[in-house]
Design a protein around this motif. Structure first.
Motif, PDB file in Angstrom:
ATOM      1  N   UNK A  20       0.846  -1.197   0.000  1.00 12.70           N
ATOM      2  CA  UNK A  20       0.000   0.000   0.000  1.00 12.70           C
ATOM      3  C   UNK A  20       0.879   1.243   0.000  1.00 12.70           C
ATOM      4  N   UNK A  21       0.236   2.395   0.035  1.00 16.91           N
ATOM      5  CA  UNK A  21       0.966   3.661   0.024  1.00 16.91           C
ATOM      6  C   UNK A  21       1.910   3.768   1.222  1.00 16.91           C
ATOM      7  N   UNK A  22       1.579   3.111   2.313  1.00 16.86           N
ATOM      8  CA  UNK A  22       2.436   3.167   3.494  1.00 16.86           C
ATOM      9  C   UNK A  22       3.754   2.429   3.277  1.00 16.86           C
ATOM     10  N   UNK A  23       3.828   1.617   2.235  1.00 17.46           N
ATOM     11  CA  UNK A  23       5.030   0.825   1.966  1.00 17.46           C
ATOM     12  C   UNK A  23       5.940   1.444   0.913  1.00 17.46           C
TER      13      UNK A  23
ATOM     14  N   UNK B  44       9.662   1.755   1.710  1.00 14.37           N
ATOM     15  CA  UNK B  44      10.267   0.428   1.843  1.00 14.37           C
ATOM     16  C   UNK B  44      10.385  -0.260   0.492  1.00 14.37           C
ATOM     17  N   UNK B  45       9.428  -0.030  -0.394  1.00  9.55           N
ATOM     18  CA  UNK B  45       9.492  -0.600  -1.739  1.00  9.55           C
ATOM     19  C   UNK B  45      10.687  -0.049  -2.503  1.00  9.55           C
ATOM     20  N   UNK B  46      10.921   1.232  -2.374  1.00 12.16           N
ATOM     21  CA  UNK B  46      12.071   1.858  -3.034  1.00 12.16           C
ATOM     22  C   UNK B  46      13.369   1.352  -2.417  1.00 12.16           C
ATOM     23  N   UNK B  47      13.366   1.123  -1.105  1.00 12.87           N
ATOM     24  CA  UNK B  47      14.559   0.604  -0.426  1.00 12.87           C
ATOM     25  C   UNK B  47      14.907  -0.794  -0.926  1.00 12.87           C
ATOM     26  N   UNK B  48      13.889  -1.616  -1.245  1.00 12.35           N
ATOM     27  CA  UNK B  48      14.150  -2.941  -1.815  1.00 12.35           C
ATOM     28  C   UNK B  48      14.936  -2.803  -3.100  1.00 12.35           C
ATOM     29  N   UNK B  49      14.541  -1.869  -3.940  1.00  9.30           N
ATOM     30  CA  UNK B  49      15.222  -1.660  -5.217  1.00  9.30           C
ATOM     31  C   UNK B  49      16.651  -1.147  -5.002  1.00  9.30           C
ATOM     32  N   UNK B  50      16.810  -0.271  -4.047  1.00 10.69           N
ATOM     33  CA  UNK B  50      18.146   0.265  -3.766  1.00 10.69           C
ATOM     34  C   UNK B  50      19.100  -0.837  -3.313  1.00 10.69           C
ATOM     35  N   UNK B  51      18.606  -1.758  -2.488  1.00 10.18           N
ATOM     36  CA  UNK B  51      19.443  -2.860  -2.012  1.00 10.18           C
ATOM     37  C   UNK B  51      19.720  -3.875  -3.115  1.00 10.18           C
ATOM     38  N   UNK B  52      18.718  -4.105  -3.948  1.00  9.19           N
ATOM     39  CA  UNK B  52      18.834  -5.127  -4.980  1.00  9.19           C
ATOM     40  C   UNK B  52      19.621  -4.658  -6.191  1.00  9.19           C
ATOM     41  N   UNK B  53      19.543  -3.364  -6.487  1.00 12.38           N
ATOM     42  CA  UNK B  53      20.209  -2.819  -7.669  1.00 12.38           C
ATOM     43  C   UNK B  53      21.054  -1.606  -7.272  1.00 12.38           C
ATOM     44  N   UNK B  54      22.150  -1.844  -6.551  1.00 11.06           N
ATOM     45  CA  UNK B  54      22.989  -0.731  -6.095  1.00 11.06           C
ATOM     46  C   UNK B  54      23.770  -0.125  -7.263  1.00 11.06           C
ATOM     47  N   UNK B  55      24.350   1.063  -7.070  1.00 11.62           N
ATOM     48  CA  UNK B  55      25.195   1.660  -8.107  1.00 11.62           C
ATOM     49  C   UNK B  55      26.273   0.673  -8.529  1.00 11.62           C
TER      50      UNK B  55
ATOM     51  N   UNK C 139       9.639   4.797  -8.472  1.00 10.32           N
ATOM     52  CA  UNK C 139       9.390   6.091  -7.844  1.00 10.32           C
ATOM     53  C   UNK C 139       7.965   6.074  -7.292  1.00 10.32           C
ATOM     54  N   UNK C 140       7.648   7.041  -6.459  1.00  9.38           N
ATOM     55  CA  UNK C 140       6.358   7.006  -5.764  1.00  9.38           C
ATOM     56  C   UNK C 140       5.179   7.185  -6.707  1.00  9.38           C
ATOM     57  N   UNK C 141       5.390   7.881  -7.809  1.00  9.18           N
ATOM     58  CA  UNK C 141       4.301   8.032  -8.775  1.00  9.18           C
ATOM     59  C   UNK C 141       3.954   6.685  -9.406  1.00  9.18           C
ATOM     60  N   UNK C 142       4.973   5.914  -9.758  1.00  4.40           N
ATOM     61  CA  UNK C 142       4.727   4.573 -10.303  1.00  4.40           C
ATOM     62  C   UNK C 142       4.008   3.699  -9.280  1.00  4.40           C
ATOM     63  N   UNK C 143       4.511   3.697  -8.057  1.00  5.59           N
ATOM     64  CA  UNK C 143       3.918   2.865  -7.020  1.00  5.59           C
ATOM     65  C   UNK C 143       2.473   3.270  -6.733  1.00  5.59           C
TER      66      UNK C 143
ATOM     67  N   UNK D 234       6.259   1.849 -19.185  1.00  4.11           N
ATOM     68  CA  UNK D 234       7.463   2.257 -18.438  1.00  4.11           C
ATOM     69  C   UNK D 234       7.301   2.064 -16.934  1.00  4.11           C
ATOM     70  N   UNK D 235       6.534   1.049 -16.565  1.00  3.63           N
ATOM     71  CA  UNK D 235       6.355   0.747 -15.150  1.00  3.63           C
ATOM     72  C   UNK D 235       5.243   1.515 -14.473  1.00  3.63           C
ATOM     73  N   UNK D 236       4.539   2.374 -15.204  1.00  4.10           N
ATOM     74  CA  UNK D 236       3.454   3.164 -14.609  1.00  4.10           C
ATOM     75  C   UNK D 236       2.105   2.447 -14.705  1.00  4.10           C
ATOM     76  N   UNK D 237       2.002   1.437 -15.536  1.00  4.31           N
ATOM     77  CA  UNK D 237       0.825   0.597 -15.793  1.00  4.31           C
ATOM     78  C   UNK D 237      -0.466   1.390 -16.030  1.00  4.31           C
ATOM     79  N   UNK D 238      -0.358   2.574 -16.610  1.00  2.68           N
ATOM     80  CA  UNK D 238      -1.574   3.334 -16.932  1.00  2.68           C
ATOM     81  C   UNK D 238      -2.351   2.678 -18.063  1.00  2.68           C
ATOM     82  N   UNK D 239      -1.734   1.689 -18.716  1.00  2.21           N
ATOM     83  CA  UNK D 239      -2.413   0.919 -19.759  1.00  2.21           C
ATOM     84  C   UNK D 239      -3.101  -0.320 -19.205  1.00  2.21           C
ATOM     85  N   UNK D 240      -3.176  -0.445 -17.899  1.00  5.17           N
ATOM     86  CA  UNK D 240      -3.856  -1.579 -17.264  1.00  5.17           C
ATOM     87  C   UNK D 240      -5.282  -1.697 -17.772  1.00  5.17           C
ATOM     88  N   UNK D 241      -5.643  -2.895 -18.228  1.00  7.18           N
ATOM     89  CA  UNK D 241      -6.981  -3.160 -18.746  1.00  7.18           C
ATOM     90  C   UNK D 241      -7.746  -4.002 -17.727  1.00  7.18           C
TER      91      UNK D 241
END
Length: 225
Positions: free
Chosen positions: A22-25, A28-39, A48-52, A98-105
């Motif tokens: 949910x929005x409360x996560x 933490x969702x972004x932190x998962x990506x940071x840990x999984x795909x570091x520089x 990003x929060x708009x995508x989520x 591009x990960x925004x899923x605005x094309x969700x049917x």
């Protein structure tokens, strides 16, 4: 969705919850990506929060996360698409907006995988497979015909000089070669549909991906049994 299970991390049992994020996560969702795909992985490619926000608003059933000891350790996201959106070929960017899923049917009968991610600490604990199996349950619950998605072929660059992408995939399926992503998907019950070129910018895969599906066993030829 909300279910509890026990996995084994470094031979120790760990209680895990798989649920909808949910929005409360979002942090933490972004932190998962940071840990999984570091520089040097580009930070602009993390969620990003708009995508989520789009994920939890447009298709909350397809927004899953795994939690252990109050901390998110993995996630999986999907959207619904129709056959007309898939066409003969498509890229990750096109089919996921591009990960925004605005094309969700909301009426689409295929659940398309946008992303699956597990923090390094838990990658050998089976979290990725549990997330995948949980998304199969979403497919069954919503009476969709299948789960579909493009899998990277990161081992292909080692064989590109001697095999086409289609031949490489076939050799992985028959067990001649192993691929960390495709072999994982096979172990999760996904079956190959074909190979898509120019799926995403990925030097290891030479921009190819294997399109792989899991069909709802309770639906045959588009009708429930």
């Amino acid at each position: 969705m909300h279910k509890k299970l026990i996995v084994f991390s470094e031979q120790k049992p760990v209680k895990v919850t798989i649920r909808n994020y949910t929005a409360e996560d979002f942090d933490a969702m972004i932190a998962i990506q940071q840990q999984s795909f570091p520089p040097p992985f580009p930070s602009e490619l993390w969620w990003n929060k708009e995508q989520l926000h789009e994920h939890v608003t447009r298709f909350p059933e397809g927004a899953l996360c795994a939690e252990a000891d109050g901390k998110l350790i993995g996630s999986m996201t999907g959207l619904r698409v129709g056959d007309d959106q898939l066409g003969d070929t498509h890229s990750w960017s096109q089919i996921t907006d591009d990960g925004y899923i605005r094309n969700h049917d909301p009426n689409g009968d295929s659940l398309y995988v946008v992303d699956i991610c597990v923090v390094p600490e838990f990658r050998k604990a089976g979290i990725g497979k549990w997330l995948m199996l949980s998304m199969y349950e979403v497919v069954v619950h919503l009476r969709l015909k299948r789960l579909l998605g493009g899998g990277r072929m990161p081992g292909y660059h080692r064989y590109a000089h001697e095999a086409t992408a289609e031949q490489y995939l076939n050799h992985v399926i028959t067990g001649l070669w192993k691929d960390p992503v495709i072999t994982f998907l096979l172990r999760c019950g996904r079956m190959p549909v074909g190979v898509v070129k120019n799926y995403l910018e990925d030097d290891e895969s030479h921009n190819y991906a294997a399109l792989m599906e899991w069909r709802n066993p309770f639906i045959k030829n588009g009708e429930e049994e």
